[in-house]
Design an enzyme around this catalytic site. Structure first.
Site, short mmCIF file in Angstrom:
data_model
loop_
_atom_site.label_atom_id
_atom_site.label_comp_id
_atom_site.label_asym_id
_atom_site.label_seq_id
_atom_site.Cartn_x
_atom_site.Cartn_y
_atom_site.Cartn_z
N VAL A 55 12.18 -13.26 -65.72
CA VAL A 55 12.48 -12.33 -67.02
C VAL A 55 13.08 -13.09 -68.00
CG1 VAL A 55 12.81 -10.56 -65.48
CG2 VAL A 55 14.94 -12.21 -66.02
N ASN A 77 17.41 -3.98 -63.25
CA ASN A 77 17.94 -4.38 -62.02
C ASN A 77 18.56 -6.11 -62.12
OD1 ASN A 77 19.15 -4.00 -59.49
ND2 ASN A 77 17.37 -4.78 -58.69
N SER A 127 27.25 -2.39 -64.62
CA SER A 127 28.44 -2.53 -63.32
C SER A 127 30.01 -2.43 -63.73
CB SER A 127 28.67 -3.95 -63.23
OG SER A 127 29.54 -4.43 -61.87
N TYR A 140 29.72 -13.58 -65.78
CA TYR A 140 29.02 -11.98 -65.21
C TYR A 140 29.36 -10.71 -66.05
CZ TYR A 140 27.82 -8.26 -61.77
OH TYR A 140 26.82 -7.50 -60.80
N ALA A 142 31.30 -10.93 -68.75
CA ALA A 142 30.52 -10.32 -69.89
C ALA A 142 29.17 -10.25 -69.91
CB ALA A 142 31.14 -11.94 -70.63
N SER A 143 28.53 -10.62 -68.87
CA SER A 143 27.13 -10.52 -69.59
C SER A 143 26.50 -8.51 -69.28
CB SER A 143 26.14 -10.93 -68.15
OG SER A 143 26.55 -10.23 -66.99
N ILE A 172 28.73 -2.66 -54.17
CA ILE A 172 27.90 -1.56 -53.20
C ILE A 172 27.30 -3.16 -52.22
CG2 ILE A 172 25.71 -1.31 -53.39
CD1 ILE A 172 27.16 0.25 -55.10
#
Length: 246
Positions: A55, A77, A127, A140, A142-143, A172
């Site tokens: 991606v 996703n 998230s 993570y 911040a993303s 999860i």
């Protein structure tokens, strides 16, 4: 068959949440295409199209959009997690996390929005980590905040033709869950404490997220756009006080 007649593209459909969404969409009648790094995963239904895809590669994403002719539902996703603080993170970590979680989502949206007809739905997997920071996951966290902001911008800029929402999963049961708890000094104690903070007294399953994605992709959600839908079993609804003491 809430998605009958709709084409759907889900990135990162090899396993975990992505795979659950792929299977749920197929059950609901969508014509499903999914993609990810590497060869076609085992057990993927023969009626589901698979494309190898990075991606972060703008040209390859554009080619996929051209090859498929667009889609009615886009689920972003694909994502990765690296467990480090800011000072421990390297340039390579930045490229990996921001490249996949931010640029990847941006690439897919930019390529497919012009090829989505009126009534299209984009679902970004954000998230709770984009709203409250998990320890030692600086990039993570911040993303995912970026994904939330981009979701709102797309909803505002491309409505009413396209709806765009984000699902914000909590803990999860995937490999990412185990990796997070492994950071703790006592992983079992950390897991038990986290479980006690869930009003549902369990961790989520990929199917819990997939069920929300089905609704957002369907015409039943025709007035929902620009929103962050938290699916975390009530964890972030609670105060820091331990309910077991009251």
């Amino acid at each position: 068959m809430r998605l009958a007649g709709k084409r759907a593209l889900i990135t990162g459909g090899r396993q975990g949440i992505g795979r659950a969404i792929v299977e749920a969409f197929a059950r609901e009648g969508a014509a499903v295409t999914t993609c990810g790094r590497g060869s076609r995963p085992e057990g993927l239904g023969q009626n589901i199209q698979w494309y190898p895809l990075d991606v972060t590669d703008t040209a390859v994403v554009e080619q996929l959009a051209y090859t498929t002719g667009g889609t009615d539902v886009l689920v972003n996703n694909a994502g990765i997690q690296i467990e480090k603080t800011v000072i421990d993170s390297t340039d390579a970590d930045w490229d990996a996390v921001i490249g996949t979680n931010c640029r990847g989502v941006f690439n897919l949206c930019r390529a497919f929005i012009p090829r989505m007809g009126k009534g299209g739905s984009i679902i970004n997997i954000g998230s709770i980590s984009g709203q409250v920071a998990d320890p030692s996951m600086a990039l993570y966290n911040a993303s995912k905040a970026f994904v939330h902001g981009l979701t709102r911008s797309i909803a505002v800029d491309h409505g009413p033709e396209i709806r765009c929402n984000a699902i914000c999963p909590g803990w999860i049961e995937t490999g990412m869950l185990d990796a997070g708890f492994d950071l703790a000094n006592d992983p079992k104690a950390a897991r038990d404490d986290a479980l006690a903070r869930h009003a549902m007294r369990r961790f989520g399953k990929p199917s819990d997220v997939a069920s929300m994605a089905v609704w957002l992709a369907s015409d039943e959600a025709s007035f929902a756009t620009g929103q962050l839908f938290t699916v975390d079993g009530g964890m972030t609804a609670a105060s820091p006080l331990n309910p077991g003491l009251f």
